[in-house]
Design a protein around this motif. Structure first.
Motif, PDB file in Angstrom:
ATOM      1  N   LEU A 482       0.817  -1.227   0.000  1.00  0.00           N
ATOM      2  CA  LEU A 482       0.000   0.000   0.000  1.00  0.00           C
ATOM      3  C   LEU A 482       0.846   1.271   0.000  1.00  0.00           C
ATOM      4  N   LEU A 483       1.983   1.237   0.702  1.00  0.00           N
ATOM      5  CA  LEU A 483       2.799   2.456   0.856  1.00  0.00           C
ATOM      6  C   LEU A 483       3.839   2.598  -0.251  1.00  0.00           C
ATOM      7  N   SER A 484       3.920   1.616  -1.129  1.00  0.00           N
ATOM      8  CA  SER A 484       4.915   1.646  -2.206  1.00  0.00           C
ATOM      9  C   SER A 484       4.838   2.967  -2.969  1.00  0.00           C
ATOM     10  N   ASP A 485       6.009   3.569  -3.177  1.00  0.00           N
ATOM     11  CA  ASP A 485       6.052   4.887  -3.816  1.00  0.00           C
ATOM     12  C   ASP A 485       7.185   4.896  -4.836  1.00  0.00           C
ATOM     13  N   VAL A 486       7.020   4.072  -5.877  1.00  0.00           N
ATOM     14  CA  VAL A 486       8.056   3.960  -6.906  1.00  0.00           C
ATOM     15  C   VAL A 486       7.426   4.196  -8.277  1.00  0.00           C
ATOM     16  N   THR A 487       8.268   4.414  -9.258  1.00  0.00           N
ATOM     17  CA  THR A 487       7.782   4.679 -10.619  1.00  0.00           C
ATOM     18  C   THR A 487       7.508   3.383 -11.372  1.00  0.00           C
ATOM     19  N   TRP A 488       8.428   2.429 -11.246  1.00  0.00           N
ATOM     20  CA  TRP A 488       8.404   1.246 -12.115  1.00  0.00           C
ATOM     21  C   TRP A 488       7.675   0.068 -11.468  1.00  0.00           C
ATOM     22  N   PRO A 489       6.756  -0.592 -12.213  1.00  0.00           N
ATOM     23  CA  PRO A 489       6.065  -1.771 -11.673  1.00  0.00           C
ATOM     24  C   PRO A 489       7.017  -2.868 -11.213  1.00  0.00           C
ATOM     25  N   ALA A 490       8.143  -3.026 -11.886  1.00  0.00           N
ATOM     26  CA  ALA A 490       9.072  -4.127 -11.601  1.00  0.00           C
ATOM     27  C   ALA A 490       9.667  -4.066 -10.199  1.00  0.00           C
ATOM     28  N   VAL A 491       9.629  -2.884  -9.570  1.00  0.00           N
ATOM     29  CA  VAL A 491      10.225  -2.758  -8.222  1.00  0.00           C
ATOM     30  C   VAL A 491       9.183  -2.263  -7.213  1.00  0.00           C
ATOM     31  N   SER A 492       7.919  -2.479  -7.531  1.00  0.00           N
ATOM     32  CA  SER A 492       6.854  -1.975  -6.662  1.00  0.00           C
ATOM     33  C   SER A 492       6.612  -2.891  -5.465  1.00  0.00           C
ATOM     34  N   GLY A 493       6.362  -2.297  -4.306  1.00  0.00           N
ATOM     35  CA  GLY A 493       5.899  -3.043  -3.134  1.00  0.00           C
ATOM     36  C   GLY A 493       6.806  -4.174  -2.724  1.00  0.00           C
ATOM     37  N   THR A 494       6.256  -5.382  -2.761  1.00  0.00           N
ATOM     38  CA  THR A 494       6.998  -6.557  -2.275  1.00  0.00           C
ATOM     39  C   THR A 494       7.933  -7.154  -3.327  1.00  0.00           C
ATOM     40  N   ALA A 495       8.140  -6.472  -4.435  1.00  0.00           N
ATOM     41  CA  ALA A 495       9.075  -6.954  -5.469  1.00  0.00           C
ATOM     42  C   ALA A 495      10.510  -6.669  -5.023  1.00  0.00           C
ATOM     43  N   VAL A 496      10.905  -7.348  -3.950  1.00  0.00           N
ATOM     44  CA  VAL A 496      12.236  -7.180  -3.367  1.00  0.00           C
ATOM     45  C   VAL A 496      12.840  -8.578  -3.200  1.00  0.00           C
ATOM     46  N   ASN A 638       7.970   6.995  17.453  1.00  0.00           N
ATOM     47  CA  ASN A 638       8.832   8.157  17.211  1.00  0.00           C
ATOM     48  C   ASN A 638       8.679   8.651  15.771  1.00  0.00           C
ATOM     49  N   PRO A 639       8.179   9.899  15.584  1.00  0.00           N
ATOM     50  CA  PRO A 639       7.829  10.359  14.228  1.00  0.00           C
ATOM     51  C   PRO A 639       9.017  10.447  13.271  1.00  0.00           C
ATOM     52  N   GLU A 640      10.173  10.803  13.808  1.00  0.00           N
ATOM     53  CA  GLU A 640      11.357  10.944  12.942  1.00  0.00           C
ATOM     54  C   GLU A 640      11.787   9.574  12.398  1.00  0.00           C
ATOM     55  N   ILE A 641      11.795   8.570  13.294  1.00  0.00           N
ATOM     56  CA  ILE A 641      12.192   7.220  12.860  1.00  0.00           C
ATOM     57  C   ILE A 641      11.105   6.611  11.978  1.00  0.00           C
ATOM     58  N   ALA A 642       9.833   6.877  12.310  1.00  0.00           N
ATOM     59  CA  ALA A 642       8.724   6.374  11.484  1.00  0.00           C
ATOM     60  C   ALA A 642       8.827   6.928  10.060  1.00  0.00           C
ATOM     61  N   ALA A 643       9.225   8.204   9.935  1.00  0.00           N
ATOM     62  CA  ALA A 643       9.363   8.813   8.595  1.00  0.00           C
ATOM     63  C   ALA A 643      10.461   8.106   7.805  1.00  0.00           C
ATOM     64  N   ARG A 644      11.587   7.799   8.479  1.00  0.00           N
ATOM     65  CA  ARG A 644      12.682   7.070   7.802  1.00  0.00           C
ATOM     66  C   ARG A 644      12.245   5.659   7.445  1.00  0.00           C
ATOM     67  N   LEU A 645      11.499   5.036   8.367  1.00  0.00           N
ATOM     68  CA  LEU A 645      11.010   3.673   8.130  1.00  0.00           C
ATOM     69  C   LEU A 645      10.128   3.636   6.892  1.00  0.00           C
ATOM     70  N   LYS A 646       9.247   4.613   6.794  1.00  0.00           N
ATOM     71  CA  LYS A 646       8.355   4.675   5.623  1.00  0.00           C
ATOM     72  C   LYS A 646       9.177   4.867   4.351  1.00  0.00           C
ATOM     73  N   GLN A 647      10.079   5.837   4.379  1.00  0.00           N
ATOM     74  CA  GLN A 647      10.830   6.197   3.167  1.00  0.00           C
ATOM     75  C   GLN A 647      11.708   5.051   2.657  1.00  0.00           C
ATOM     76  N   TYR A 648      12.445   4.412   3.581  1.00  0.00           N
ATOM     77  CA  TYR A 648      13.474   3.455   3.140  1.00  0.00           C
ATOM     78  C   TYR A 648      13.031   1.998   3.169  1.00  0.00           C
ATOM     79  N   ILE A 649      12.010   1.676   3.964  1.00  0.00           N
ATOM     80  CA  ILE A 649      11.617   0.267   4.067  1.00  0.00           C
ATOM     81  C   ILE A 649      10.261   0.012   3.411  1.00  0.00           C
ATOM     82  N   TYR A 650       9.220   0.752   3.810  1.00  0.00           N
ATOM     83  CA  TYR A 650       7.872   0.442   3.320  1.00  0.00           C
ATOM     84  C   TYR A 650       7.573   1.053   1.943  1.00  0.00           C
TER      85      TYR A 650
END
Length: 681
Positions: A482-496, A638-650
């Motif tokens: 749901l939180l995936s924020d990428v351009t290309w379908p090939a690397v979207s969401g759980t495509a890791v 913690n909002p600062e860590i949650a923001a990093r978590l969203k950006q880099y992981i989710y």
């Protein structure tokens, strides 16, 4: 797709509410012809790209390739959803036909020399292309995908690999169907009240519902759904009934006859080995791991072996304590696998002064779903709104619209929570539609499937702590989509990579036991009172109870998976091989693998987790460390860590190397120490 009047376009052009397919507008009989047309349309689109007379560019080759096959994506996503969550004879017959057909289709695409020449040309000039990091990564992953699919083989090699893949697809479909048949066809009907001694009300209610569903309203049914068989093994005083239920559960896929999976496993292991050799790898594990964080079988074994030794030592202590309980009851039998859960529950009640039955009234499904949503809102600002009356694949399915912090729509989330005979066991997340931003983009439509015991009419569904964790786990996967924020379908969401994909899900489990979440949502279903602090403290104190058993059960499965896929020996009898491998490991007699070979669907129903079951533990090393980032601040939100978590992981999907993403979030890669401590080893 063609305008063939016989084709039901409801499967490919979604005109249902909120952008969903209209599930009322097609029938099982519509799938076959729509699939054939969608496959042909996709092939035509791909061949137009391959035969384009213009020089290859990112737009006319890579991007064009990413956007082909919309009709095929649509019909496939509905079909595979049905095959797992609500199947029947028609769907299963189709699955046996479609699985090899899809494999053949993708082999034709990935082995198309003209198409690969265009991708290869772009790959060779990648340093000179003026593209962003995500686009470069998609190009590199696409090129590697072609090579790993046989694009560089000679014609004979290509043909052999295509035949192997097709055969593996057929065998994987049959394997999963056989397990489902064994699960659905077995039930132990109990009519004598004396055989219900020890069973709590929640379990008796679930067993009554299961019996009614099977046409026996006069009885209580023990089924092989984990949500019934595990609590039955935990609470049933009748040892011979426990043994009967346990053996049926342990022997799924090895009962002789047409649902027996032994020959399928033998054939799959041999075919995978041949595939790896064709592609230049020492063995199938080396092939699978080449594209993961672990990279090599040695790195996997370096993680699993020390954990195995600690787990075995811990399990030996636990077994001794259970043996003392048995002796105290005046019995002299050894701890058998059908005894472990039963006596472990007694020991937990003794040590921590609570049992699962005392806990369950505080864990209502409805409230745990609310807790999942609340954690997502607190961490990431998104919110969920249920939409009633929308038809889906089954009346039990619930639909939620998901909104961004600014009120715009983010996507849809669907939850299918209850066990039924038409659903394969386990729990999973998948997507009807992945999000991306290419060419106007699309919103995610993500779903979770569970197998919780359905309560009697008018009663709430009550969960075990394990069930509640499973719900949080799968919802963590859902957020990754749901939180995936990428351009290309090939690397979207759980495509890791496979050993990174469990990080967002396992990490999310930690928030279930954050005291302020339990205090708010763990409320008694009758009184509405919050779980008493004394009970909450006991629950938290007991989190590592039975750690040896849990870790042996899991790690044995991961080690057997690796053994199947790293040896170059011919395996004539998979069960003899399983037995020999476990003997070499000195597997405790009183514990069996969490997933024995004949029903190890992670590994043999398709190849998603083949040579990859270890990845849950690999991700666990990351998740234990990641949650520490919050704990170190004293604030689980913690909002600062949650923001990093969203950006880099989710949100990042597979847009960057997973190690790079983790370091961007946490500053360093972790060691296994935090995971080993968290497990109580």
């Amino acid at each position: 797709m063609s305008r063939n009047p016989e084709l039901n376009t409801a499967l490919t052009q979604w005109n249902g509410p909120l952008g969903l397919p209209d599930f009322t507008a097609f029938s099982d009989a519509d799938f076959a012809s729509v699939f054939d047309a969608a496959l042909a349309a996709d092939l035509a689109e791909v061949e137009a790209i391959a035969n384009n007379p213009q020089a290859p560019t990112i737009n006319n080759t890579l991007k064009a390739l990413q956007l082909t096959g919309k009709a095929l994506d649509h019909v496939s996503s509905i079909f595979w959803l049905r095959a797992g969550a609500h199947t029947n004879e028609t769907i299963q017959t189709l699955e046996r036909d479609i699985a090899p057909k899809m494999s053949r289709h993708y082999s034709r695409i990935m082995m198309n020399p003209a198409l690969f020449a265009r991708i290869d040309a772009l790959y060779e000039q990648r340093d000179a292309l003026n593209v962003d990091a995500e686009t470069r990564r998609v190009l590199e992953k696409t090129w590697k995908g072609f090579v790993r699919s046989g694009a560089k083989l000679d014609e004979a090699g290509k043909q052999e690999l295509a035949e192997i893949n097709e055969k593996l697809a057929s065998l994987g479909a049959r394997f999963g169907q056989n397990v489902l048949k064994d699960e659905a066809s077995w039930a132990l009907f109990i009519t004598d009240e004396a055989d219900l001694v020890g069973l709590p009300d929640f379990l008796k209610n679930a067993m009554q519902s299961a019996a009614t569903e099977r046409g026996r309203p006069d009885a209580y049914a023990v089924t092989l759904a984990r949500s019934i068989v595990e609590p039955f093994l935990t609470f049933a005083e009748n040892r011979s009934l426990r043994e009967q239920a346990f053996n049926a559960w342990a022997r799924r896929g090895e009962n002789g006859g047409e649902t027996d999976n032994r020959e399928i496993v033998r054939e799959m292991v041999a075919l995978r080995e041949r595939k790896a050799h064709l592609l230049g790898y020492a063995n199938f594990a080396a092939y699978k791991l080449d594209d993961t964080m672990a990279k090599t079988p040695k790195a996997v074994m370096d993680l699993l072996e020390p954990v195995w030794d600690k787990a075995r030592a811990k399990a030996a202590e636990e077994e001794e304590a259970l043996q003392q309980l048995i002796a105290a009851e005046g019995r002299n039998h050894k701890v058998a696998p059908w005894d472990w859960r039963f006596y472990a529950e007694k020991l937990r009640a003794e040590r921590y002064a609570f049992d699962e039955a005392e806990l369950k009234p505080y864990l209502q499904l409805e409230k745990i779903i609310e807790a999942c949503f609340d954690v997502a809102t607190r961490l990431f600002g998104i919110r969920f709104e249920e939409k009633k009356g929308i038809p889906t694949w089954h009346p039990d399915v619930r639909v939620f619209q998901v909104f961004n912090p600014d009120g715009t729509e983010r996507g849809l989330f669907l939850g299918d929570y209850f066990a039924r005979t038409s659903k394969r066991s386990g729990a999973w997340m998948s997507a009807l539609q992945r999000s991306h931003k290419l060419d106007g983009g699309q919103k995610p439509i993500i779903y979770n499937v569970m197998n919780f015991a359905k309560p009697k009419e008018g009663e709430p569904a009550l969960l075990s702590l394990d069930d509640a964790r499973t719900l949080f786990h799968e919802f963590g996967h859902a957020l990754h989509g749901l939180l995936s924020d990428v351009t290309w379908p090939a690397v979207s969401g759980t495509a890791v990579s496979r050993d990174f994909v469990e990080l967002p899900s396992q990490l999310y489990e930690h928030w279930l036991t954050v005291p302020e979440i339990l205090k708010k949502y763990a409320v008694h279903y009758r009184t509405g009172d919050a779980m008493p602090k004394a009970l909450l403290d006991k629950v938290l104190a007991a989190q590592t109870f039975n750690a040896g058993f849990n870790t042996v059960e899991f790690t044995a499965s991961a080690l057997v998976d690796m053994a199947f896929h790293t040896g170059n020996e011919k395996i004539d009898d998979p069960l003899a091989f399983e037995k020999k491998t476990l003997e070499k490991l000195s597997m405790p007699q009183a514990i069996i693998m969490r997933h024995r070979t004949p029903h190890f669907t992670h590994v043999f129903s398709g190849d998603g987790y083949s040579a990859g079951y270890y990845s849950y533990m690999w991700s666990e090393v990351l998740d234990a460390d990641a949650f520490s980032a919050f704990e170190e601040t004293g604030d689980a939100f913690n909002p600062e860590i949650a923001a990093r978590l969203k950006q880099y992981i989710y949100a990042a999907g597979g847009s960057r190397d997973p190690e790079e993403l983790y370091i961007a979030f946490r500053g360093k890669m972790p060691t296994a120490d935090a995971m080993i401590a968290k497990r109580g080893l």
